[in-house]
Design a protein around this motif. Structure first.
Motif, PDB file in Angstrom:
ATOM      1  N   VAL A  58       0.678  -1.249   0.079  1.00  0.00           N
ATOM      2  CA  VAL A  58      -0.049   0.273  -0.150  1.00  0.00           C
ATOM      3  C   VAL A  58       0.882   1.243  -0.165  1.00  0.00           C
ATOM      4  CG1 VAL A  58      -1.554   1.373   1.271  1.00  0.00           C
ATOM      5  CG2 VAL A  58      -2.010  -0.834   1.117  1.00  0.00           C
ATOM      6  N   LEU A  59       2.028   1.262   0.726  1.00  0.00           N
ATOM      7  CA  LEU A  59       2.664   2.456   0.943  1.00  0.00           C
ATOM      8  C   LEU A  59       3.386   2.454  -0.456  1.00  0.00           C
ATOM      9  CD1 LEU A  59       4.260   1.961   4.497  1.00  0.00           C
ATOM     10  CD2 LEU A  59       2.591   3.578   3.638  1.00  0.00           C
ATOM     11  N   ALA A  60       3.999   1.525  -1.225  1.00  0.00           N
ATOM     12  CA  ALA A  60       4.623   1.818  -2.365  1.00  0.00           C
ATOM     13  C   ALA A  60       3.620   2.292  -3.467  1.00  0.00           C
ATOM     14  CB  ALA A  60       5.194   0.276  -2.911  1.00  0.00           C
ATOM     15  N   HIS A  61       2.254   2.120  -3.420  1.00  0.00           N
ATOM     16  CA  HIS A  61       1.156   2.488  -4.394  1.00  0.00           C
ATOM     17  C   HIS A  61       0.338   3.371  -3.874  1.00  0.00           C
ATOM     18  CE1 HIS A  61       3.129  -1.438  -5.540  1.00  0.00           C
ATOM     19  NE2 HIS A  61       3.060  -0.935  -6.785  1.00  0.00           N
ATOM     20  N   PRO A  62       0.751   4.452  -3.128  1.00  0.00           N
ATOM     21  CA  PRO A  62      -0.198   5.542  -2.897  1.00  0.00           C
ATOM     22  C   PRO A  62      -1.049   6.123  -3.907  1.00  0.00           C
ATOM     23  CG  PRO A  62       1.875   6.617  -3.118  1.00  0.00           C
ATOM     24  CD  PRO A  62       2.134   5.094  -3.488  1.00  0.00           C
ATOM     25  N   ASP A  63      -1.158   5.904  -5.035  1.00  0.00           N
ATOM     26  CA  ASP A  63      -2.149   6.554  -5.857  1.00  0.00           C
ATOM     27  C   ASP A  63      -2.765   5.509  -6.508  1.00  0.00           C
ATOM     28  OD1 ASP A  63      -0.977   8.987  -5.529  1.00  0.00           O
ATOM     29  OD2 ASP A  63       0.641   8.571  -6.673  1.00  0.00           O
ATOM     30  N   ASP A  64      -2.942   4.085  -6.211  1.00  0.00           N
ATOM     31  CA  ASP A  64      -3.590   3.270  -6.782  1.00  0.00           C
ATOM     32  C   ASP A  64      -5.102   3.456  -6.729  1.00  0.00           C
ATOM     33  OD1 ASP A  64      -3.715  -0.215  -7.258  1.00  0.00           O
ATOM     34  OD2 ASP A  64      -4.975   0.409  -6.194  1.00  0.00           O
ATOM     35  N   GLU A  65      -5.585   3.428  -7.751  1.00  0.00           N
ATOM     36  CA  GLU A  65      -7.094   3.895  -7.746  1.00  0.00           C
ATOM     37  C   GLU A  65      -8.059   3.110  -6.831  1.00  0.00           C
ATOM     38  OE1 GLU A  65     -10.987   3.672 -11.001  1.00  0.00           O
ATOM     39  OE2 GLU A  65      -8.906   2.996 -11.583  1.00  0.00           O
ATOM     40  N   VAL A  66      -7.781   1.805  -6.345  1.00  0.00           N
ATOM     41  CA  VAL A  66      -8.565   1.193  -5.268  1.00  0.00           C
ATOM     42  C   VAL A  66      -8.173   1.348  -3.769  1.00  0.00           C
ATOM     43  CG1 VAL A  66      -9.543  -1.118  -4.610  1.00  0.00           C
ATOM     44  CG2 VAL A  66      -9.490  -0.426  -6.990  1.00  0.00           C
ATOM     45  N   LEU A  67      -6.866   1.177  -3.907  1.00  0.00           N
ATOM     46  CA  LEU A  67      -6.407   1.285  -2.261  1.00  0.00           C
ATOM     47  C   LEU A  67      -6.060   2.737  -1.736  1.00  0.00           C
ATOM     48  CD1 LEU A  67      -2.994  -1.413  -3.057  1.00  0.00           C
ATOM     49  CD2 LEU A  67      -5.065  -1.668  -1.800  1.00  0.00           C
ATOM     50  N   SER A  68      -6.103   3.608  -2.654  1.00  0.00           N
ATOM     51  CA  SER A  68      -6.192   4.945  -2.091  1.00  0.00           C
ATOM     52  C   SER A  68      -7.630   5.171  -1.316  1.00  0.00           C
ATOM     53  CB  SER A  68      -5.768   5.936  -3.216  1.00  0.00           C
ATOM     54  OG  SER A  68      -6.802   5.927  -4.208  1.00  0.00           O
ATOM     55  N   ARG A  69      -8.408   4.467  -1.716  1.00  0.00           N
ATOM     56  CA  ARG A  69      -9.839   4.790  -1.105  1.00  0.00           C
ATOM     57  C   ARG A  69      -9.857   4.137   0.059  1.00  0.00           C
ATOM     58  NH1 ARG A  69     -13.679   2.294  -3.560  1.00  0.00           N
ATOM     59  NH2 ARG A  69     -12.698   1.397  -5.353  1.00  0.00           N
ATOM     60  N   ALA A  88       8.427   0.445   0.864  1.00  0.00           N
ATOM     61  CA  ALA A  88       7.967   1.400   0.084  1.00  0.00           C
ATOM     62  C   ALA A  88       8.747   1.724  -1.243  1.00  0.00           C
ATOM     63  CB  ALA A  88       7.411   2.682   0.792  1.00  0.00           C
ATOM     64  N   LEU A  89       9.844   1.813  -1.182  1.00  0.00           N
ATOM     65  CA  LEU A  89      11.044   2.032  -2.115  1.00  0.00           C
ATOM     66  C   LEU A  89      10.975   0.851  -3.123  1.00  0.00           C
ATOM     67  CD1 LEU A  89      13.629   4.113  -0.460  1.00  0.00           C
ATOM     68  CD2 LEU A  89      11.789   5.049  -1.768  1.00  0.00           C
ATOM     69  N   LEU A  90      11.313  -0.380  -2.338  1.00  0.00           N
ATOM     70  CA  LEU A  90      11.679  -1.608  -3.142  1.00  0.00           C
ATOM     71  C   LEU A  90      10.543  -2.158  -3.889  1.00  0.00           C
ATOM     72  CD1 LEU A  90      13.893  -3.750  -3.678  1.00  0.00           C
ATOM     73  CD2 LEU A  90      13.118  -4.839  -1.718  1.00  0.00           C
ATOM     74  N   LEU A  91       9.279  -2.059  -3.378  1.00  0.00           N
ATOM     75  CA  LEU A  91       8.089  -2.539  -4.151  1.00  0.00           C
ATOM     76  C   LEU A  91       7.885  -1.823  -5.347  1.00  0.00           C
ATOM     77  CD1 LEU A  91       5.862  -4.266  -1.273  1.00  0.00           C
ATOM     78  CD2 LEU A  91       8.037  -5.125  -2.615  1.00  0.00           C
ATOM     79  N   LYS A  92       8.170  -0.581  -5.624  1.00  0.00           N
ATOM     80  CA  LYS A  92       7.994   0.296  -6.763  1.00  0.00           C
ATOM     81  C   LYS A  92       8.882  -0.300  -7.927  1.00  0.00           C
ATOM     82  CE  LYS A  92       7.325   4.798  -4.393  1.00  0.00           C
ATOM     83  NZ  LYS A  92       5.945   5.098  -4.833  1.00  0.00           N
ATOM     84  N   VAL A  93       9.932  -1.248  -7.679  1.00  0.00           N
ATOM     85  CA  VAL A  93      10.906  -1.370  -8.694  1.00  0.00           C
ATOM     86  C   VAL A  93      10.918  -2.794  -8.784  1.00  0.00           C
ATOM     87  CG1 VAL A  93      12.296   0.596  -8.733  1.00  0.00           C
ATOM     88  CG2 VAL A  93      12.773  -1.364  -7.128  1.00  0.00           C
ATOM     89  N   THR A  94      10.299  -3.819  -7.808  1.00  0.00           N
ATOM     90  CA  THR A  94      10.186  -5.237  -8.139  1.00  0.00           C
ATOM     91  C   THR A  94       8.922  -5.590  -7.905  1.00  0.00           C
ATOM     92  OG1 THR A  94      10.329  -5.719  -5.473  1.00  0.00           O
ATOM     93  CG2 THR A  94      12.455  -5.296  -6.853  1.00  0.00           C
ATOM     94  N   SER A  95       8.537  -6.828  -8.261  1.00  0.00           N
ATOM     95  CA  SER A  95       7.255  -7.425  -8.031  1.00  0.00           C
ATOM     96  C   SER A  95       7.091  -7.589  -6.444  1.00  0.00           C
ATOM     97  CB  SER A  95       7.110  -8.956  -8.536  1.00  0.00           C
ATOM     98  OG  SER A  95       8.087 -10.002  -8.013  1.00  0.00           O
ATOM     99  N   VAL A  96       6.192  -7.720  -5.942  1.00  0.00           N
ATOM    100  CA  VAL A  96       5.518  -7.685  -4.558  1.00  0.00           C
ATOM    101  C   VAL A  96       6.307  -9.008  -3.729  1.00  0.00           C
ATOM    102  CG1 VAL A  96       3.482  -8.924  -4.918  1.00  0.00           C
ATOM    103  CG2 VAL A  96       3.820  -7.178  -2.834  1.00  0.00           C
ATOM    104  N   HIS A  97       6.316 -10.038  -4.343  1.00  0.00           N
ATOM    105  CA  HIS A  97       6.872 -11.160  -3.597  1.00  0.00           C
ATOM    106  C   HIS A  97       8.220 -11.367  -3.741  1.00  0.00           C
ATOM    107  CE1 HIS A  97       2.727 -12.482  -2.449  1.00  0.00           C
ATOM    108  NE2 HIS A  97       2.440 -12.552  -3.552  1.00  0.00           N
ATOM    109  N   VAL A  98       9.057 -10.962  -4.832  1.00  0.00           N
ATOM    110  CA  VAL A  98      10.309 -10.905  -4.718  1.00  0.00           C
ATOM    111  C   VAL A  98      10.844 -10.209  -3.867  1.00  0.00           C
ATOM    112  CG1 VAL A  98      12.237 -10.171  -6.211  1.00  0.00           C
ATOM    113  CG2 VAL A  98      10.505 -11.724  -7.139  1.00  0.00           C
ATOM    114  N   GLY A  99      10.393  -8.552  -4.030  1.00  0.00           N
ATOM    115  CA  GLY A  99      10.706  -7.659  -2.977  1.00  0.00           C
ATOM    116  C   GLY A  99      10.452  -8.029  -1.547  1.00  0.00           C
TER     117      GLY A  99
END
Length: 529
Positions: A58-69, A88-99
């Motif tokens: 959630v922190l890595a995708h603060p502008d997500d259309e659904v999660l931001s609500r 928040a930084l790492l999951l912007k550049v990796t897949s969620v489960h790898v990060g």
């Protein structure tokens, strides 16, 4: 004739600034062994990990259309931010489960790396003994998923080593500046990291003053200087604490656990989901220390620090200001200090036997962890199958079929014996994979940089746990509703109920629920409003 454990294979070698090739080989082999389990599964069976991963996402995708609500980042002055910031930084550049697995691996490796560095500075050479700390990388606290805590312990040992190196060179005020910076950084990782760092540098200073006194060289100026540098080093962390939400809360009295629990939790560092492996690990390590006790060199301040930690462990309650498993955390700190602060000296033959035994034990623990993690794939697959039809933004209430302490035989990855069940947060995957609202997401305003949006705040319980399935068919007592307000009028508040670990055979659902998908581990119901 005896020799340091570092000289088992290369006796008589002189201290070097950099490790010898054989030491590097041993360290790389250890790192490879500890890394193996993280390549085997995408969601390890670690209690709080799925919950933390959902928050990082959630922190890595603060502008997500659904999660931001549903949620909103809320950065501020508080502890427990270290892994959140990295996530928040790492999951912007990796897949969620790898990060996520990279961060979880960091929490396992950090204490071991910290122990090795502290031991190197304390004894002036690269010893093989601290590599044995790899035996406790997968410890009880790791299984509970306290990632910020583990990161802070590793950083605290590294900071304690830096302080020791600067003070030995007579850089008093450089040490205080370094300590102030380190303490502030540790505050944003975890308060226990600050406490461990304070313990290490405080006992080092006491040890130096006692040594000067025995030599008849102690002067008042030295004592005042030690006090001054410690005050300067600790001031930033204290000021940050006073500025944080934690300072305004009052610590509620908590009970101290019984004798048997305390004895068992003292083995936290060696703890796995197997009682036998836990006990064998502890017996082998403690037996080696006992055999070498009269030939052990101690780091400056070790005896004082060890004594303080033991007293704190005995007196510590299980919870303070929302921090859980306090005594379990202290148990791990005690064991890590044993690996960081001593240099066992064994006869060469016994040393070789010890090295082989430790290598075999680390290998056995890695194989066991790998096996149980692979077994966890089935529960993850069944959960994913059950939640596959949940729409983004849907509100899902959690229930469980059996009490937390009731564990099905043959599923060792589900419980840390005598401590906690380990699968209660797994359903947080719906936040990551379905972008659904999950009411148990960690969002304590005093500890996590995440805010639940006002429309969903009444549906949240943080921290909390699933309601027992049978209770949904009965009226809730007022005390239960006060503890978990989201249960009030739940049929009109939620879109689904997800039942995990359902009873066997599956009992009929409460009125108003319609079965949508059933698997052995998770069952999804729709709510008829």
């Amino acid at each position: 004739m005896s020799a340091p454990l570092a000289d088992i294979i290369l006796p008589g070698s002189r201290p070097r600034r950099w490790p010898q090739p054989l030491w590097w080989l041993a360290a790389l082999a250890l790192a490879a062994a500890l890394a193996i389990p993280f390549f085997l599964v995408d969601v390890p069976p670690v209690l709080d990990y799925p919950n933390h991963l959902a928050r990082y996402f959630v922190l890595a995708h603060p502008d997500d259309e659904v999660l931001s609500r549903l949620y909103q980042p809320r950065w501020g002055v508080m502890p427990n931010l270290g892994m959140d910031l990295l996530g928040a930084l790492l999951l912007k550049v990796t897949s969620v489960h790898v990060g996520g697995r990279l961060l979880l691996a960091l929490s396992a490796f950090a204490p071991v790396i910290g122990v090795i560095i502290y031991n190197r500075v304390a004894f002036g050479r690269w010893l093989y003994w601290p590599l044995a700390a790899g035996l406790v990388a997968f410890n009880g606290v790791f299984h509970l998923g306290f990632m910020n805590f583990l990161l802070s312990l590793g950083l605290a040992f590294i900071a304690g080593a830096g302080w020791m190196a600067l003070r030995r060179r007579g850089h008093h005020w450089r040490a205080s500046a370094f300590g102030a910076t380190a303490a502030a950084l540790l505050f944003f990782c975890h308060l226990f990291g600050v406490l461990l760092f304070a313990l290490l540098i405080g006992t080092q200073e006491i040890a130096y003053l006692l040594k000067a006194r025995r030599a008849g060289a102690l002067m008042a100026t030295e004592t005042l200087r030690s006090i001054a540098v410690l005050v300067v080093a600790g001031a930033p962390a204290l000021l940050l604490y006073l500025a944080s939400p934690l300072a305004s809360g009052v610590a509620a009295p908590a009970a101290i656990a019984g004798v048997f629990y305390k004895l068992w939790a003292l083995l936290t560092a060696f703890m796995t989901t197997s009682i036998d492996l836990t006990l064998w690990s502890a017996v082998i390590v403690l037996a080696l220390i006992a055999m070498a006790w009269r030939r052990i060199a101690l780091a400056p301040g070790f005896s004082i620090a060890f004594g303080i930690l033991m007293l704190a462990y005995v007196a510590a309650p299980s919870e303070i200001k929302g921090g859980t498993f306090v005594d379990v955390r202290l148990g791990l700190m005690i064991a890590l200090l044993l690996f960081a602060g001593i240099e066992p000296r064994l006869p060469a033959r016994l040393g070789i036997v010890a090295a082989v035994l430790f290598a075999a034990l680390i290998g056995a623990r890695t194989v066991y962890i790998s096996t149980t993690w692979i077994g966890h794939r089935q529960a993850v697959a069944e959960l994913r199958s059950a939640i596959a039809s949940i729409a983004p933004g849907a509100k899902v209430m959690m229930a469980r079929g059996r009490p937390v302490g009731d564990v099905e035989a043959g599923r060792p990855e589900w419980i840390l014996p005598g401590i906690s069940r380990l699968d209660t947060q797994l359903s947080a995957l719906m936040v990551v994979e379905r972008r659904a609202f999950w009411p148990l997401l960690f969002a304590d305003p005093a500890q996590q940089p995440l805010r639940v949006m006002p429309a969903f705040a009444p549906l949240t319980q943080s921290p909390g746990g699933p309601v027992i399935w049978a209770r949904l068919s009965q009226p809730f007592a007022e005390a239960e509703l006060q503890a978990a307000p989201y249960l009030r009028d739940w049929r009109n508040r939620f879109d689904h109920v997800l039942l995990i670990d359902p009873p066997t055979p599956l009992t009929p659902p409460p009125a108003g629920l319609t079965l949508q998908r059933a698997t052995p581990y998770a069952v999804l119901y729709g709510v008829e409003r």
